[in-house]
Design an enzyme around this catalytic site. Sequence first.
Site: not given
Length: 191
Positions: A47-48, A59, A62, A71, A118, A131, A142, A167
């Site tokens: 996936q992109d 951000r 994670h 990734k 990241h 990504y 997660d 976050d």
Amino acid sequence: MEVHRSVIDGVLQFVPVPHVDGHGFRTVTFDSAVAAAAGVDPGRFIQDSQSRSMQGVIRGMHGRTGKGESKLVRCAHGAMHDVVVDARPGSPTFGRVATFLLDDVERRHLYIPAGCLHGFQALSPTVDTCYRIDTPHDPSEDVSVRFDDRALGIRWPLPVGTTSAKDRAAGTWAELCTRLGVDTPAEPIAS
């Protein structure tokens, strides 16, 4: 395309070599042969995605547990301060923090192996981040650590702008280490 290794085991920078002429430039943004030669299975990516962030936005930090998520990250527009933390139990660089400048001038790509945290801060008025990931998202895997956790010692170059509620509510590095069943390193190894 050149490949540069980082201070975190398995984190790679792919540096494209653009062809510049009077029209602008053209560059390869992904080369499966180069990725494979560097030890990254190009066929794993499924996936992109793309995000847009405003200057000062942070951000992160994670990651995923379980099989994790590898990734390939690049900045398609603007500039960003990118941060990776090795959260892989048993890794020779566990707890190490590394920072990178990703922008639309040098067009570097950052490969982040599964198990690393990241995050990034937008440095320019707008930042478009692309990504490429290798695992479907599973929310039960997660994990996140506060971007301002003192134990990580991350130095963000700009005053902190907007962050998501998720976050701001993230746990600490010590809590993640407990969840992973490992001792918290005495100090992070920042680069």
